[in-house]
Design an enzyme around this catalytic site. Structure first.
Site, PDB file in Angstrom:
ATOM      1  N   LYS A  16      29.456 -76.517 160.281  1.00 58.54           N
ATOM      2  CA  LYS A  16      28.663 -77.591 160.893  1.00 58.54           C
ATOM      3  C   LYS A  16      27.582 -77.043 161.830  1.00 58.54           C
ATOM      4  O   LYS A  16      26.436 -77.482 161.791  1.00 58.54           O
ATOM      5  CB  LYS A  16      29.562 -78.537 161.700  1.00 58.54           C
ATOM      6  CG  LYS A  16      30.604 -79.260 160.891  1.00 58.54           C
ATOM      7  CD  LYS A  16      31.340 -80.292 161.719  1.00 58.54           C
ATOM      8  CE  LYS A  16      32.058 -79.715 162.913  1.00 58.54           C
ATOM      9  NZ  LYS A  16      33.137 -78.787 162.560  1.00 58.54           N
ATOM     10  N   ARG A  91      34.849 -86.971 167.196  1.00 62.84           N
ATOM     11  CA  ARG A  91      35.992 -86.283 166.609  1.00 62.84           C
ATOM     12  C   ARG A  91      37.196 -87.200 166.446  1.00 62.84           C
ATOM     13  O   ARG A  91      38.210 -86.771 165.892  1.00 62.84           O
ATOM     14  CB  ARG A  91      36.375 -85.067 167.453  1.00 62.84           C
ATOM     15  CG  ARG A  91      35.405 -83.909 167.278  1.00 62.84           C
ATOM     16  CD  ARG A  91      35.886 -82.661 167.959  1.00 62.84           C
ATOM     17  NE  ARG A  91      35.038 -81.517 167.634  1.00 62.84           N
ATOM     18  CZ  ARG A  91      35.175 -80.303 168.158  1.00 62.84           C
ATOM     19  NH1 ARG A  91      36.127 -80.082 169.037  1.00 62.84           N
ATOM     20  NH2 ARG A  91      34.372 -79.336 167.807  1.00 62.84           N
ATOM     21  N   ARG A 128      35.551 -64.820 161.818  1.00 61.20           N
ATOM     22  CA  ARG A 128      34.248 -65.038 162.450  1.00 61.20           C
ATOM     23  C   ARG A 128      34.204 -64.431 163.851  1.00 61.20           C
ATOM     24  O   ARG A 128      35.230 -64.231 164.511  1.00 61.20           O
ATOM     25  CB  ARG A 128      33.903 -66.521 162.502  1.00 61.20           C
ATOM     26  CG  ARG A 128      34.682 -67.332 163.507  1.00 61.20           C
ATOM     27  CD  ARG A 128      34.188 -68.768 163.524  1.00 61.20           C
ATOM     28  NE  ARG A 128      34.964 -69.589 164.450  1.00 61.20           N
ATOM     29  CZ  ARG A 128      34.720 -70.865 164.678  1.00 61.20           C
ATOM     30  NH1 ARG A 128      33.730 -71.482 164.049  1.00 61.20           N
ATOM     31  NH2 ARG A 128      35.461 -71.541 165.538  1.00 61.20           N
ATOM     32  N   ARG A 160      36.451 -65.107 169.048  1.00 65.81           N
ATOM     33  CA  ARG A 160      36.679 -66.182 169.999  1.00 65.81           C
ATOM     34  C   ARG A 160      38.146 -66.215 170.411  1.00 65.81           C
ATOM     35  O   ARG A 160      39.039 -65.926 169.615  1.00 65.81           O
ATOM     36  CB  ARG A 160      36.307 -67.540 169.374  1.00 65.81           C
ATOM     37  CG  ARG A 160      34.864 -67.868 169.500  1.00 65.81           C
ATOM     38  CD  ARG A 160      34.470 -69.133 168.795  1.00 65.81           C
ATOM     39  NE  ARG A 160      35.370 -70.272 169.021  1.00 65.81           N
ATOM     40  CZ  ARG A 160      35.051 -71.527 168.730  1.00 65.81           C
ATOM     41  NH1 ARG A 160      33.867 -71.801 168.215  1.00 65.81           N
ATOM     42  NH2 ARG A 160      35.901 -72.498 168.940  1.00 65.81           N
ATOM     43  N   ARG A 171      44.481 -76.041 165.365  1.00 68.05           N
ATOM     44  CA  ARG A 171      43.203 -76.752 165.343  1.00 68.05           C
ATOM     45  C   ARG A 171      43.020 -77.516 164.039  1.00 68.05           C
ATOM     46  O   ARG A 171      42.543 -78.651 164.029  1.00 68.05           O
ATOM     47  CB  ARG A 171      42.043 -75.770 165.544  1.00 68.05           C
ATOM     48  CG  ARG A 171      41.960 -75.194 166.940  1.00 68.05           C
ATOM     49  CD  ARG A 171      40.929 -74.115 167.023  1.00 68.05           C
ATOM     50  NE  ARG A 171      39.576 -74.645 166.851  1.00 68.05           N
ATOM     51  CZ  ARG A 171      38.542 -73.910 166.470  1.00 68.05           C
ATOM     52  NH1 ARG A 171      38.696 -72.633 166.192  1.00 68.05           N
ATOM     53  NH2 ARG A 171      37.361 -74.457 166.363  1.00 68.05           N
TER      54      ARG A 171
END
Length: 227
Positions: A16, A91, A128, A160, A171
């Site tokens: 996104k 969300r 990532r 992260r 998540r």
């Protein structure tokens, strides 16, 4: 070019943010990312930042009331009057209903869902990297390799804190439980589209642009009939 407002839907790791950046660059409208706003608050050490960090590190979502307030304040700014791209909001269905109220009197709300299977999402999230300096996201690197540099600013890329496996799975679970119902909330609207997010970023961008244009053409045709 027609004015419009865009919601980017999709699970964590669907791409996104990457696609939102492309849209704002091509169309000259601001990207409003609740994640970016909250990360700035975390970096600044504000009260909301400290609360948000504790929640995000557990793989959970920040409460509706806080996020709705942040978005409402941001949409009131001058640069969002001629359109915007929302990344990470809404969300939950409660947030979507609040957004509908905020949209009263504004240009059309286009909704695009970037669809990616769960196994692909997990692989993406576990590999990532993000830039320590500017926060830009990059793909993963081979194990043992030296940390690559950020293409935007040359900063060091790191994983992260919320991209370890247990948090990633939590998540995705939260997404399926709380955020996936948004697809059903928006699906019946004439401004809803879905694109295949497993393709290359360039192909996804092309499909996204085509979906936006098709939606805007449909809205223009409806207005012409009504007038």
């Amino acid at each position: 070019m027609s004015a419009f407002n865009l919601i980017m839907l999709g699970a964590p790791g669907a791409g996104k943010g990457t696609q939102a950046d492309r849209v704002v660059h091509a169309r000259g409208i601001p990207k409003i990312s609740t994640g970016d706003i909250l990360r700035e608050a975390v970096a600044a050490g504000t009260e909301i930042g400290r609360l948000a960090k504790a929640v995000v590190d557990r793989g959970e979502l920040v409460g509706d009331e806080v996020v709705i307030g942040i978005v409402q304040e941001r949409l009131a700014r001058h640069d969002a009057r001629n359109g915007f791209v929302l990344d990470g909001f809404p969300r939950t269905v409660a947030q979507a209903r609040a957004l509908d109220q905020m949209m009263d009197g504004r240009d059309p709300l286009v909704v695009v869902d970037i669809e990616v299977p769960e196994d692909v999402l997990v692989r993406r999230l576990l590999t990532r990297m993000v830039c320590e300096s500017c926060g830009a996201t990059a793909g993963g690197m081979d194990g043992g390799a030296a940390a690559p540099e950020c293409r935007k600013c040359g900063g060091r890329l790191v994983q992260r804190s919320d991209d370890n496996k247990s948090v990633v799975l939590e998540r995705l679970s939260v997404y399926l439980r709380q955020t996936k119902p948004l697809v059903e909330y928006y699906r019946t609207r004439p401004t809803f589209r879905a694109v295949d997010g497993t393709q290359s970023p360039d192909r996804v961008a092309a499909d996204l642009d085509a979906a936006i244009e098709a939606t805007l053409r449909g809205l223009t045709a409806v207005k012409a009939v009504r007038s």
